[in-house]
Write a protein that holds these residues in place. Structure first.
Motif, PDB file in Angstrom:
ATOM      1  N   ASP A 130      12.166  67.115  16.131  1.00 29.18           N
ATOM      2  CA  ASP A 130      13.603  67.255  16.399  1.00 29.18           C
ATOM      3  C   ASP A 130      14.099  66.153  17.340  1.00 29.18           C
ATOM      4  O   ASP A 130      14.800  66.427  18.304  1.00 29.18           O
ATOM      5  CB  ASP A 130      13.896  68.629  17.032  1.00 29.18           C
ATOM      6  CG  ASP A 130      13.683  69.756  16.044  1.00 29.18           C
ATOM      7  OD1 ASP A 130      13.774  69.491  14.832  1.00 29.18           O
ATOM      8  OD2 ASP A 130      13.428  70.882  16.479  1.00 29.18           O
ATOM      9  N   ALA A 131      13.732  64.923  17.062  1.00 31.48           N
ATOM     10  CA  ALA A 131      14.086  63.831  17.976  1.00 31.48           C
ATOM     11  C   ALA A 131      15.288  63.069  17.429  1.00 31.48           C
ATOM     12  O   ALA A 131      15.228  61.892  17.130  1.00 31.48           O
ATOM     13  CB  ALA A 131      12.890  62.904  18.167  1.00 31.48           C
ATOM     14  N   HIS A 132      16.398  63.772  17.318  1.00 33.64           N
ATOM     15  CA  HIS A 132      17.529  63.164  16.618  1.00 33.64           C
ATOM     16  C   HIS A 132      18.856  63.527  17.270  1.00 33.64           C
ATOM     17  O   HIS A 132      19.881  63.602  16.606  1.00 33.64           O
ATOM     18  CB  HIS A 132      17.540  63.647  15.163  1.00 33.64           C
ATOM     19  CG  HIS A 132      17.565  65.137  15.097  1.00 33.64           C
ATOM     20  ND1 HIS A 132      18.701  65.859  15.383  1.00 33.64           N
ATOM     21  CD2 HIS A 132      16.601  66.044  14.864  1.00 33.64           C
ATOM     22  CE1 HIS A 132      18.418  67.159  15.306  1.00 33.64           C
ATOM     23  NE2 HIS A 132      17.145  67.286  14.995  1.00 33.64           N
ATOM     24  N   PHE A 133      18.833  63.845  18.578  1.00 37.84           N
ATOM     25  CA  PHE A 133      20.071  64.316  19.203  1.00 37.84           C
ATOM     26  C   PHE A 133      21.033  63.152  19.435  1.00 37.84           C
ATOM     27  O   PHE A 133      20.631  62.067  19.842  1.00 37.84           O
ATOM     28  CB  PHE A 133      19.751  65.030  20.518  1.00 37.84           C
ATOM     29  CG  PHE A 133      18.960  66.275  20.304  1.00 37.84           C
ATOM     30  CD1 PHE A 133      19.567  67.428  19.830  1.00 37.84           C
ATOM     31  CD2 PHE A 133      17.581  66.296  20.524  1.00 37.84           C
ATOM     32  CE1 PHE A 133      18.837  68.584  19.592  1.00 37.84           C
ATOM     33  CE2 PHE A 133      16.837  67.446  20.297  1.00 37.84           C
ATOM     34  CZ  PHE A 133      17.465  68.591  19.825  1.00 37.84           C
ATOM     35  N   ASP A 134      22.324  63.396  19.151  1.00 31.10           N
ATOM     36  CA  ASP A 134      23.320  62.332  19.372  1.00 31.10           C
ATOM     37  C   ASP A 134      24.187  62.607  20.607  1.00 31.10           C
ATOM     38  O   ASP A 134      25.069  61.808  20.939  1.00 31.10           O
ATOM     39  CB  ASP A 134      24.181  62.091  18.121  1.00 31.10           C
ATOM     40  CG  ASP A 134      24.850  63.351  17.591  1.00 31.10           C
ATOM     41  OD1 ASP A 134      24.857  64.380  18.294  1.00 31.10           O
ATOM     42  OD2 ASP A 134      25.363  63.299  16.459  1.00 31.10           O
ATOM     43  N   PHE A 135      23.942  63.748  21.289  1.00 32.04           N
ATOM     44  CA  PHE A 135      24.709  64.084  22.493  1.00 32.04           C
ATOM     45  C   PHE A 135      23.819  64.970  23.350  1.00 32.04           C
ATOM     46  O   PHE A 135      23.359  66.020  22.882  1.00 32.04           O
ATOM     47  CB  PHE A 135      25.993  64.819  22.095  1.00 32.04           C
ATOM     48  CG  PHE A 135      27.016  64.938  23.190  1.00 32.04           C
ATOM     49  CD1 PHE A 135      28.103  64.070  23.246  1.00 32.04           C
ATOM     50  CD2 PHE A 135      26.896  65.922  24.171  1.00 32.04           C
ATOM     51  CE1 PHE A 135      29.057  64.180  24.255  1.00 32.04           C
ATOM     52  CE2 PHE A 135      27.844  66.032  25.182  1.00 32.04           C
ATOM     53  CZ  PHE A 135      28.931  65.160  25.223  1.00 32.04           C
ATOM     54  N   LYS A 150      13.936  61.111  31.083  1.00 31.94           N
ATOM     55  CA  LYS A 150      12.856  60.512  30.273  1.00 31.94           C
ATOM     56  C   LYS A 150      12.796  61.202  28.907  1.00 31.94           C
ATOM     57  O   LYS A 150      12.719  60.540  27.863  1.00 31.94           O
ATOM     58  CB  LYS A 150      11.531  60.679  31.033  1.00 31.94           C
ATOM     59  CG  LYS A 150      10.331  60.130  30.322  1.00 31.94           C
ATOM     60  CD  LYS A 150       9.055  60.479  31.094  1.00 31.94           C
ATOM     61  CE  LYS A 150       7.851  60.614  30.194  1.00 31.94           C
ATOM     62  NZ  LYS A 150       7.813  61.792  29.328  1.00 31.94           N
ATOM     63  N   TRP A 151      12.858  62.544  28.922  1.00 33.49           N
ATOM     64  CA  TRP A 151      12.829  63.289  27.655  1.00 33.49           C
ATOM     65  C   TRP A 151      14.073  63.030  26.815  1.00 33.49           C
ATOM     66  O   TRP A 151      13.998  62.953  25.582  1.00 33.49           O
ATOM     67  CB  TRP A 151      12.651  64.788  27.916  1.00 33.49           C
ATOM     68  CG  TRP A 151      11.209  65.134  28.062  1.00 33.49           C
ATOM     69  CD1 TRP A 151      10.540  65.441  29.194  1.00 33.49           C
ATOM     70  CD2 TRP A 151      10.238  65.153  27.006  1.00 33.49           C
ATOM     71  NE1 TRP A 151       9.212  65.654  28.926  1.00 33.49           N
ATOM     72  CE2 TRP A 151       9.005  65.489  27.591  1.00 33.49           C
ATOM     73  CE3 TRP A 151      10.288  64.911  25.628  1.00 33.49           C
ATOM     74  CZ2 TRP A 151       7.831  65.588  26.841  1.00 33.49           C
ATOM     75  CZ3 TRP A 151       9.124  65.027  24.888  1.00 33.49           C
ATOM     76  CH2 TRP A 151       7.911  65.357  25.490  1.00 33.49           C
ATOM     77  N   ALA A 152      15.210  62.903  27.474  1.00 28.63           N
ATOM     78  CA  ALA A 152      16.449  62.615  26.741  1.00 28.63           C
ATOM     79  C   ALA A 152      16.276  61.314  25.950  1.00 28.63           C
ATOM     80  O   ALA A 152      16.653  61.234  24.776  1.00 28.63           O
ATOM     81  CB  ALA A 152      17.625  62.520  27.707  1.00 28.63           C
ATOM     82  N   LEU A 153      15.666  60.323  26.588  1.00 25.86           N
ATOM     83  CA  LEU A 153      15.487  59.043  25.903  1.00 25.86           C
ATOM     84  C   LEU A 153      14.500  59.169  24.746  1.00 25.86           C
ATOM     85  O   LEU A 153      14.638  58.502  23.715  1.00 25.86           O
ATOM     86  CB  LEU A 153      15.030  57.977  26.898  1.00 25.86           C
ATOM     87  CG  LEU A 153      16.083  57.637  27.966  1.00 25.86           C
ATOM     88  CD1 LEU A 153      15.506  56.721  29.041  1.00 25.86           C
ATOM     89  CD2 LEU A 153      17.323  57.005  27.335  1.00 25.86           C
TER      90      LEU A 153
END
Ligand code: SAM
Length: 222
Positions: A130-135, A150-153
């Protein structure tokens, strides 16, 4: 004083710009009846998140720190029909209250709450692909902000928007000597932002119904 003025101006702005909303009023009432702390974003900030998600055309939101789901609902309402918010919450009680509020707001099809320490659930998101967040909205325990960044990136799509809330903390962020873990964590987060090429950011100080604070706004490199 200035803090009092900030509250009055926020009330004035909100009376002009934020529609009366029975659902949101009930959400806040239910939070307080369930004795959740009133540390949700302010209405003006909730609407700001909502507008930013719309400006971005966001479809896949990650929120770290659900509380009673107030900001979650503002974000979910900004999404198109197939949009999704994944929100991470440590406290099972907060998650339960949020679930009820999210149902009340009719956005349950758009929201998934993952209960647990975010530093445990974030790797699960990564492993699930699930590494596809746009916001991405970071608003949990502030001491862990460098790890959340770090995780957000790790989990962001190129061009994703990243917002980190409560980075001013009444001005204490400027105190290099502070031993308060939240300040130390927030300052470590700014060190990362200063050296990290994968995100370009600014920070904005705010004064309003929640006092003097501010947020980081960043965009992940394309
Ligand atoms: N975003 C919410 C809103 O505006 O309505 C407010 C979130 S509140 C400031 C922070 C939340 O993060 C609390 O509900 C707290 O239980 C949760 N939290 C604290 N530590 C956490 C952790 N390690 N992992 C996940 N959530 C955590």
């Amino acid at each position: 004083d200035l803090i009092q003025k900030g509250k009055e101006v926020d009330n004035y702005f909100n009376s002009k710009l934020i529609d009366e909303d029975e659902v949101m009023a009930e959400v806040l009432k239910y939070n307080s009846a369930q004795e959740l702390p009133s540390i949700d974003v302010s209405p003006a900030q909730g609407k700001m998140l909502h507008l930013m998600a719309k400006m971005k055309g966001a479809t896949s939101v990650l929120e770290i720190g659900t509380l009673g789901g107030y900001s979650t609902i503002w974000l979910a309402r900004a999404l198109p029909e197939n949009g999704q918010v994944v929100t991470l919450e440590f406290s099972p009680k907060h998650a339960e209250v949020a679930e009820e509020n999210i149902r009340r707001a009719g956005v349950e099809d758009k929201v998934e709450i993952l209960v647990g320490k975010a530093l445990d659930t974030l790797p699960v998101l990564k492993n699930n692909g699930d590494a596809h967040f746009d916001f991405i909205f970071i608003d949990a325990d502030k001491k862990n902000n460098p790890y959340y960044l770090k995780w957000a990136l790790e989990l962001a799509e190129p061009g994703a928007v990243v917002i980190i809330d409560n980075v001013v903390r009444g001005g204490r962020v400027a105190d290099a000597e502070s031993e308060d873990k939240d300040i130390v964590g927030t300052r470590a987060c700014f060190d990362m932002l200063a050296s990290e090429d994968r995100i370009d950011a600014t920070s904005v100080q705010t004064l309003g119904s929640k006092g003097y604070d501010g947020f980081v706004l960043g965009i992940v490199a394309r």
